[in-house]
Enzyme design. Structure first.
Site, PDB file in Angstrom:
ATOM      1  N   HIS A 207       0.793  -1.229   0.000  1.00  0.00           N
ATOM      2  CA  HIS A 207       0.000   0.000   0.000  1.00  0.00           C
ATOM      3  C   HIS A 207       0.820   1.271   0.000  1.00  0.00           C
ATOM      4  O   HIS A 207       1.971   1.299   0.363  1.00  0.00           O
ATOM      5  CB  HIS A 207      -0.963   0.002   1.173  1.00  0.00           C
ATOM      6  CG  HIS A 207      -2.244  -0.687   0.837  1.00  0.00           C
ATOM      7  ND1 HIS A 207      -2.766  -0.691  -0.431  1.00  0.00           N
ATOM      8  CD2 HIS A 207      -3.096  -1.400   1.591  1.00  0.00           C
ATOM      9  CE1 HIS A 207      -3.891  -1.371  -0.419  1.00  0.00           C
ATOM     10  NE2 HIS A 207      -4.111  -1.826   0.793  1.00  0.00           N
ATOM     11  N   ASP A 208       0.133   2.324  -0.425  1.00  0.00           N
ATOM     12  CA  ASP A 208       0.697   3.652  -0.534  1.00  0.00           C
ATOM     13  C   ASP A 208       0.669   4.316   0.848  1.00  0.00           C
ATOM     14  O   ASP A 208      -0.281   5.009   1.182  1.00  0.00           O
ATOM     15  CB  ASP A 208      -0.208   4.425  -1.510  1.00  0.00           C
ATOM     16  CG  ASP A 208       0.480   5.639  -2.057  1.00  0.00           C
ATOM     17  OD1 ASP A 208       1.557   5.970  -1.561  1.00  0.00           O
ATOM     18  OD2 ASP A 208      -0.073   6.234  -2.984  1.00  0.00           O
ATOM     19  N   THR A 209       1.701   4.040   1.645  1.00  0.00           N
ATOM     20  CA  THR A 209       1.712   4.611   3.001  1.00  0.00           C
ATOM     21  C   THR A 209       3.101   5.151   3.281  1.00  0.00           C
ATOM     22  O   THR A 209       3.866   5.369   2.354  1.00  0.00           O
ATOM     23  CB  THR A 209       1.392   3.529   4.057  1.00  0.00           C
ATOM     24  OG1 THR A 209       2.233   2.415   3.801  1.00  0.00           O
ATOM     25  CG2 THR A 209      -0.056   3.096   4.006  1.00  0.00           C
TER      26      THR A 209
END
Ligand code: NAG
Ligand code: NAG
Ligand code: NAG
Ligand code: NAG
Ligand code: NAG
Ligand code: NAG
Length: 396
Positions: A207-209
């Site tokens: 994920h985009d974190t």
């Protein structure tokens, strides 16, 4: 269990054309589509010259130094080879994913709902041509083969799955029911691992974190797998980032090669050869002696320890400060997917290119090989790719 899956699959194939809308993000359409969605887990055993399975794990938008100093990524790097000169090809995210399977970003300079015409091939065509099984595993995909722009977590309303990080579905050539069925929720990865039905080529998207979350996720995902004898069957794992975070520096991203295909004597070492996302395709082509796409895949450097065994030659390139200077790979040159329609025609693969005996796939040569198209191609057998500040002639 498997025979009932096959019966269901046959039903799904005949009904989905009538009922389901696979691009709709409306929850009731998603429910309908889920009922008829097909899931496939093909396997194969095509012997590679250096590895028998290739896994890419994608992380998001982080500068090299920041990723290198993350403790979990640093821990993983000690178990494999650090690639210290691996580069994205442009900004933002989506064109980097597109590039890593198709050999170009087609001028894409956005994260829109893009669909590349069906006559453009990707690595999927090359793998299937030689019988190499593949799958993509994506966290929180609502059902196998979902083509929508995003899927929002129904409880938290956060964007969970995004199409822009799923390279294969962006190519219309990969939207037949059989190909869509290999784009699966990450939960299916564990089912396939358990059933010993993992493919030979696969991608996973984290994920985009923050890099801290991404590093922790990657270590917790990989640490058990590095010791799993069903996963480690002469397996090569690439951990990479789609792009750097800062747009004004060279688009260099922290990348690591792991797995039991990495020679013991290279564990803990650094490889400073120039690589980019096209190396993901060229390395797989060299390993399984695949055909090529006739795009930037042909000349891309092949991970050195693989090239050493396949007899391929690489070319060093100091892109930002060497003789062919200031390639930062921080913008796209024009193309059919540029905002504002700066160029409308699709770039034409160079069907004459050959690298170490590997020729362009026959289907690509038949579609694009006409002399009236070949006079427009900009691809060469070179590692020195253009970028937004150095476009091919006529594509500014
Ligand atoms: C499927 O859903 C998309 C997105 O909501 C919509 O644009 C498209 O018109 C729908 N297609 C059909 C055939 O209903
Ligand atoms: C998809 O995966 C998530 C976890 O990544 C899981 O919570 C969810 O139930 C899965 N959905 C389906 C439809 O398999
Ligand atoms: C790319 O980097 C160069 C060098 O820092 C800078 O001059 C240029 O503006 C950057 N381009 C973009 C689109 O940020
Ligand atoms: C490829 O498909 C696009 C979109 O349909 C079309 O405009 C183009 O002419 C096709 N090119 C070839 C060589 O088939
Ligand atoms: C390529 O050849 C076609 C047909 O012979 C011609 O119409 C076209 O202008 C040529 N394009 C270039 C870039 O030379
Ligand atoms: C410089 O890079 C371009 C691609 O951007 C390539 O076509 C050209 O051959 C390179 N020139 C030299 C001298 O290496």
């Amino acid at each position: 269990m498997f025979s009932s899956t096959l019966v269901l699959s046959a039903l799904a194939l005949s009904s989905q054309a009538f009922a389901a809308n696979f691009t709709s993000t409306n929850p009731s359409d998603v429910d309908t589509a889920r009922d008829s969605a097909l899931t496939l887990s093909p396997t194969s055993n095509v012997k590679g010259k250096v590895f028998d399975r290739f896994v890419t794990i994608w992380l998001e938008n982080t500068d090299y130094d920041k990723a290198a100093s993350d403790p979990n990524l640093a821990w993983l790097a000690k178990k494999g080879i650090t690639l210290s000169n691996y580069n994205g090809v442009t900004h933002p995210s989506e064109p980097n994913y597109v590039a890593a399977v198709g050999g170009d970003n087609f001028g894409m300079d956005n994260d829109d709902f893009n669909a590349i015409p069906g006559n453009v091939s990707s690595v999927i065509d090359l793998l299937e041509d030689k019988g190499v099984s593949w799958s993509q595993y994506q966290e929180h995909m609502p059902y196998s083969g979902f083509e929508g722009k995003a899927w929002v977590n129904q409880q938290t309303k956060a964007n969970d799955y995004v199409r822009k990080h799923n390279p294969a579905v962006i190519y219309d050539a990969n939207t037949s029911p059989e190909r869509l069925a290999k784009n699966k929720n990450l939960t299916e990865f564990y089912a396939d691992l358990e059933a010993k039905k993992l493919p030979q080529w696969m991608t996973d998207d984290g994920h985009d974190t923050s890099v801290t979350t991404a590093g922790a996720w990657t270590r917790s995902f990989l640490e058990p797998l590095l010791n799993d004898k069903h996963f480690m069957k002469n397996t090569l794992v690439l951990v990479t980032f789609d792009e750097s975070h800062t747009y004004t520096i060279q688009n260099r991203v922290f990348s690591i090669l792991l797995g039991d295909a990495v020679p013991k004597k290279l564990v803990g070492t650094t490889d400073s050869q120039f690589y980019n996302h096209y190396s993901e395709i060229s390395t797989v082509e060299a390993n399984w002696n695949l055909h090529t796409l006739g795009r930037w895949d042909v000349g891309a450097n092949i991970f050195s320890f693989v090239a050493d065994k396949t007899g391929d030659e690489n070319t060093a390139w100091d892109a930002a400060s060497g003789p062919n200077t200031s390639h930062f790979f921080n913008s796209s040159f024009a193309g059919p997917f540029s905002d504002g329609d700066r160029v409308t025609g699709l770039p034409v693969p160079n069907t004459k290119l050959v690298r170490n005996g590997r020729k362009v796939l026959g289907k690509i040569a038949r579609t694009w090989g006409d002399a009236s198209l070949q006079n427009q191609t900009y691809y060469e057998n070179t590692v020195q790719i253009p970028d937004g500040m150095h476009p091919p002639q006529g594509w500014a």
